[in-house]
Design a protein around this motif. Structure first.
Motif, mmCIF file in Angstrom:
data_model
loop_
_atom_site.group_PDB
_atom_site.id
_atom_site.type_symbol
_atom_site.label_atom_id
_atom_site.label_comp_id
_atom_site.label_asym_id
_atom_site.label_seq_id
_atom_site.Cartn_x
_atom_site.Cartn_y
_atom_site.Cartn_z
ATOM 1 N N GLU A 41 38.879 18.619 53.964
ATOM 2 C CA GLU A 41 40.318 17.999 53.496
ATOM 3 C C GLU A 41 41.366 18.795 52.615
ATOM 4 O O GLU A 41 42.365 18.891 53.030
ATOM 5 C CB GLU A 41 40.157 16.605 52.613
ATOM 6 C CG GLU A 41 39.233 15.535 53.423
ATOM 7 C CD GLU A 41 39.214 14.400 52.624
ATOM 8 O OE1 GLU A 41 39.828 14.056 51.740
ATOM 9 O OE2 GLU A 41 38.324 13.435 53.054
ATOM 10 N N THR A 42 40.575 19.591 51.841
ATOM 11 C CA THR A 42 41.399 20.319 50.777
ATOM 12 C C THR A 42 41.041 21.785 50.699
ATOM 13 O O THR A 42 39.802 22.191 50.695
ATOM 14 C CB THR A 42 41.206 19.666 49.496
ATOM 15 O OG1 THR A 42 41.318 18.169 49.595
ATOM 16 C CG2 THR A 42 42.037 20.537 48.382
ATOM 17 N N PHE A 43 42.013 22.558 50.815
ATOM 18 C CA PHE A 43 41.822 24.134 50.703
ATOM 19 C C PHE A 43 41.793 24.531 49.310
ATOM 20 O O PHE A 43 42.728 23.979 48.429
ATOM 21 C CB PHE A 43 42.888 24.831 51.464
ATOM 22 C CG PHE A 43 43.051 24.868 52.752
ATOM 23 C CD1 PHE A 43 42.181 25.636 53.598
ATOM 24 C CD2 PHE A 43 43.719 23.889 53.631
ATOM 25 C CE1 PHE A 43 41.868 25.566 54.888
ATOM 26 C CE2 PHE A 43 43.511 23.738 54.898
ATOM 27 C CZ PHE A 43 42.809 24.463 55.636
ATOM 28 N N THR A 44 40.967 25.159 48.688
ATOM 29 C CA THR A 44 40.737 25.659 47.246
ATOM 30 C C THR A 44 40.905 27.314 47.271
ATOM 31 O O THR A 44 40.111 27.748 48.314
ATOM 32 C CB THR A 44 39.890 24.900 46.484
ATOM 33 O OG1 THR A 44 38.536 25.301 47.159
ATOM 34 C CG2 THR A 44 40.103 23.537 46.405
ATOM 35 N N PRO A 45 41.379 27.855 46.414
ATOM 36 C CA PRO A 45 41.043 29.383 46.071
ATOM 37 C C PRO A 45 39.509 29.661 45.795
ATOM 38 O O PRO A 45 38.818 28.706 45.322
ATOM 39 C CB PRO A 45 42.031 29.725 45.014
ATOM 40 C CG PRO A 45 42.899 28.645 44.953
ATOM 41 C CD PRO A 45 42.247 27.430 45.331
ATOM 42 N N PRO A 46 39.250 30.711 46.183
ATOM 43 C CA PRO A 46 37.780 31.101 45.743
ATOM 44 C C PRO A 46 37.586 31.394 44.330
ATOM 45 O O PRO A 46 38.359 31.620 43.762
ATOM 46 C CB PRO A 46 37.727 32.496 46.722
ATOM 47 C CG PRO A 46 39.182 33.161 46.672
ATOM 48 C CD PRO A 46 39.935 31.896 46.929
ATOM 49 N N PRO A 47 36.377 31.002 43.945
ATOM 50 C CA PRO A 47 36.235 31.127 42.361
ATOM 51 C C PRO A 47 36.117 32.673 42.255
ATOM 52 O O PRO A 47 36.015 33.536 43.003
ATOM 53 C CB PRO A 47 34.612 30.834 42.524
ATOM 54 C CG PRO A 47 34.086 30.548 43.761
ATOM 55 C CD PRO A 47 35.377 30.629 44.988
ATOM 56 N N ILE A 48 36.772 32.706 40.986
ATOM 57 C CA ILE A 48 37.039 34.053 40.370
ATOM 58 C C ILE A 48 35.647 34.485 39.799
ATOM 59 O O ILE A 48 34.981 33.930 38.938
ATOM 60 C CB ILE A 48 38.053 34.021 39.471
ATOM 61 C CG1 ILE A 48 39.438 33.890 40.089
ATOM 62 C CG2 ILE A 48 38.314 35.773 38.709
ATOM 63 C CD1 ILE A 48 40.638 33.666 39.068
ATOM 64 N N GLU A 49 35.174 35.528 40.426
ATOM 65 C CA GLU A 49 33.766 36.373 39.544
ATOM 66 C C GLU A 49 34.034 37.014 38.361
ATOM 67 O O GLU A 49 35.104 37.523 38.285
ATOM 68 C CB GLU A 49 33.233 37.027 40.737
ATOM 69 C CG GLU A 49 32.739 36.853 41.963
ATOM 70 C CD GLU A 49 31.730 35.740 42.001
ATOM 71 O OE1 GLU A 49 30.819 36.041 41.326
ATOM 72 O OE2 GLU A 49 31.724 34.864 42.856
#
Length: 126
Positions: A41-49
């Motif tokens: 349903e939703t796009f989210t930015p990748p987690p910041i390492e």
């Protein structure tokens, strides 16, 4: 202009802004690009390492020892080492995570790699 993305295993792996939706692609907001996550349903930015610092200043290192309640224990360990280690501890401008003496000191304290990472991350914030 439209942005169409290809998703594999919940991750955007390719984007196409040429106009028409290629087969298997879905339309997404212009900001969505490869690496974004998609839950259906939703796009989210990748987690910041988190960036683990490879070195910290002597001030940061010793203040973190104090903050963690380790200063006396580490200084006792340093005092039990040879003159070269004592001179390095007393006069270094920075402490490098990969230094063999540094690794030996953390091993003597029973630290895991993750605990050393956390220590350096906290020290860098001081």
């Amino acid at each position: 202009m439209s942005n169409f993305v290809l998703i594999e295993n919940g991750i955007v792996v390719q984007s196409d802004r040429s106009g028409a939706a290629p087969e298997g692609f879905v339309e997404a907001d212009e900001s969505v690009c490869p690496g974004f996550l998609f839950d259906g349903e939703t796009f989210t930015p990748p987690p910041i390492e988190p960036v683990i610092p490879d070195r910290v200043s002597a001030r940061q290192f010793k203040l973190q020892l104090l903050s963690a309640g380790l200063l006396a224990e580490v200084e006792a360990w340093i005092a039990s080492q040879g003159a070269a280690v004592q001179i390095a501890y007393d006069n270094s401008g920075s402490f490098v995570r990969s230094d063999p003496t540094m690794q030996a000191g953390f091993a003597a304290l029973g630290f895991t790699g993750a605990q050393v990472d956390a220590f350096f991350t906290a020290a860098a914030a001081l």
